[in-house]
Design a protein around this motif. Structure first.
Motif, PDB file in Angstrom:
ATOM      1  N   GLU A 131       0.868  -1.179   0.000  1.00 63.44           N
ATOM      2  CA  GLU A 131       0.000   0.000   0.000  1.00 63.44           C
ATOM      3  C   GLU A 131       0.904   1.227   0.000  1.00 63.44           C
ATOM      4  OE1 GLU A 131      -3.143   0.055   2.987  1.00 63.44           O
ATOM      5  OE2 GLU A 131      -2.863  -2.097   3.236  1.00 63.44           O
ATOM      6  N   TYR A 132       0.574   2.176  -0.850  1.00 61.17           N
ATOM      7  CA  TYR A 132       1.327   3.428  -0.939  1.00 61.17           C
ATOM      8  C   TYR A 132       0.425   4.512  -0.368  1.00 61.17           C
ATOM      9  CZ  TYR A 132       4.325   0.570  -3.798  1.00 61.17           C
ATOM     10  OH  TYR A 132       5.154  -0.433  -4.239  1.00 61.17           O
ATOM     11  N   LEU A 133       0.644   4.863   0.893  1.00 58.61           N
ATOM     12  CA  LEU A 133      -0.297   5.686   1.649  1.00 58.61           C
ATOM     13  C   LEU A 133      -0.055   7.184   1.550  1.00 58.61           C
ATOM     14  CD1 LEU A 133      -0.435   3.498   4.893  1.00 58.61           C
ATOM     15  CD2 LEU A 133      -1.970   3.429   2.920  1.00 58.61           C
ATOM     16  N   TRP A 134       1.136   7.591   1.157  1.00 61.46           N
ATOM     17  CA  TRP A 134       1.464   9.011   1.225  1.00 61.46           C
ATOM     18  C   TRP A 134       1.927   9.534  -0.127  1.00 61.46           C
ATOM     19  CZ3 TRP A 134       3.704   5.366   4.548  1.00 61.46           C
ATOM     20  CH2 TRP A 134       3.093   5.269   5.805  1.00 61.46           C
ATOM     21  N   ALA A 135       1.221  10.516  -0.655  1.00 60.83           N
ATOM     22  CA  ALA A 135       1.602  11.124  -1.929  1.00 60.83           C
ATOM     23  C   ALA A 135       3.001  11.733  -1.833  1.00 60.83           C
ATOM     24  CB  ALA A 135       0.582  12.185  -2.329  1.00 60.83           C
ATOM     25  N   ARG A 136       3.333  12.261  -0.679  1.00 63.91           N
ATOM     26  CA  ARG A 136       4.632  12.899  -0.481  1.00 63.91           C
ATOM     27  C   ARG A 136       5.787  11.894  -0.505  1.00 63.91           C
ATOM     28  NH1 ARG A 136       6.297  16.553   4.779  1.00 63.91           N
ATOM     29  NH2 ARG A 136       8.417  16.956   4.120  1.00 63.91           N
ATOM     30  N   TYR A 137       5.477  10.632  -0.194  1.00 63.32           N
ATOM     31  CA  TYR A 137       6.495   9.571  -0.148  1.00 63.32           C
ATOM     32  C   TYR A 137       6.051   8.411  -1.052  1.00 63.32           C
ATOM     33  CZ  TYR A 137       7.970  12.238   3.914  1.00 63.32           C
ATOM     34  OH  TYR A 137       8.381  13.243   4.748  1.00 63.32           O
ATOM     35  N   PRO A 138       6.141   8.599  -2.365  1.00 61.66           N
ATOM     36  CA  PRO A 138       5.608   7.579  -3.287  1.00 61.66           C
ATOM     37  C   PRO A 138       6.355   6.248  -3.257  1.00 61.66           C
ATOM     38  CG  PRO A 138       6.835   9.259  -4.487  1.00 61.66           C
ATOM     39  CD  PRO A 138       6.722   9.734  -3.057  1.00 61.66           C
ATOM     40  N   ASN A 139       7.548   6.205  -2.666  1.00 62.46           N
ATOM     41  CA  ASN A 139       8.310   4.956  -2.598  1.00 62.46           C
ATOM     42  C   ASN A 139       8.179   4.250  -1.258  1.00 62.46           C
ATOM     43  OD1 ASN A 139       9.318   5.205  -5.228  1.00 62.46           O
ATOM     44  ND2 ASN A 139      10.918   6.591  -4.522  1.00 62.46           N
ATOM     45  N   TYR A 140       7.298   4.719  -0.388  1.00 55.79           N
ATOM     46  CA  TYR A 140       7.075   4.079   0.910  1.00 55.79           C
ATOM     47  C   TYR A 140       5.945   3.057   0.744  1.00 55.79           C
ATOM     48  CZ  TYR A 140       9.852   7.507   3.585  1.00 55.79           C
ATOM     49  OH  TYR A 140      10.864   8.282   4.097  1.00 55.79           O
ATOM     50  N   ALA A 141       6.274   1.788   0.857  1.00 61.14           N
ATOM     51  CA  ALA A 141       5.311   0.702   0.688  1.00 61.14           C
ATOM     52  C   ALA A 141       5.041   0.044   2.037  1.00 61.14           C
ATOM     53  CB  ALA A 141       5.854  -0.330  -0.299  1.00 61.14           C
TER      54      ALA A 141
END
Length: 127
Positions: A23-33
């Motif tokens: 799940e990619y929850l944050w638009a600001r951190y697109p590489n945080y899964a």
């Protein structure tokens, strides 16, 4: 065919082993899964690219890490080894950051993923 990065291999392992999609929850951190345990919906793994300076690592740029949940005693022993850092942006007493830079072989990371997955699973009731 190009070799997968350790980050990509860990994400693929989680998807294959646990049938869990990132799940990619944050638009600001697109590489945080974020990966959630299906029954409890709690996070058991987070794969991120973090500024090296935030991890007290030398050099510029970012480093790929995976945060995993584990007990305080295990956190302490893992921090004495190469490839582990205090948890980035999670409780440092019960989470650890694993560097995904080939320092550790995949086979040493898999049991930690399993431990994290199991630690957030719903508790079974005793008879």
């Amino acid at each position: 065919m190009a070799q997968l990065s350790q980050r990509e291999r860990m994400a693929q392992y989680i998807q294959d082993r646990y049938a869990v999609e990132p799940e990619y929850l944050w638009a600001r951190y697109p590489n945080y899964a974020v990966f959630r345990q299906p029954a409890s919906r709690k996070w058991f793994a987070i794969i991120m690219d973090v500024a090296r300076k935030s991890l007290d690592l030398a050099g510029d740029g970012t480093a790929d890490v995976m945060d995993l949940k584990c007990g305080p005693m295990l956190v302490g022993s893992l921090l004495a080894q190469d490839g582990f850092r205090p948890a980035y942006h999670m409780s440092k007493s019960s989470w650890i950051s694993v560097l995904l830079d080939e320092t550790l072989p995949d086979e040493e990371i898999y049991p930690l993923i399993e431990l994290s997955y199991d630690s957030v699973a719903p508790k079974r009731k005793r008879d």
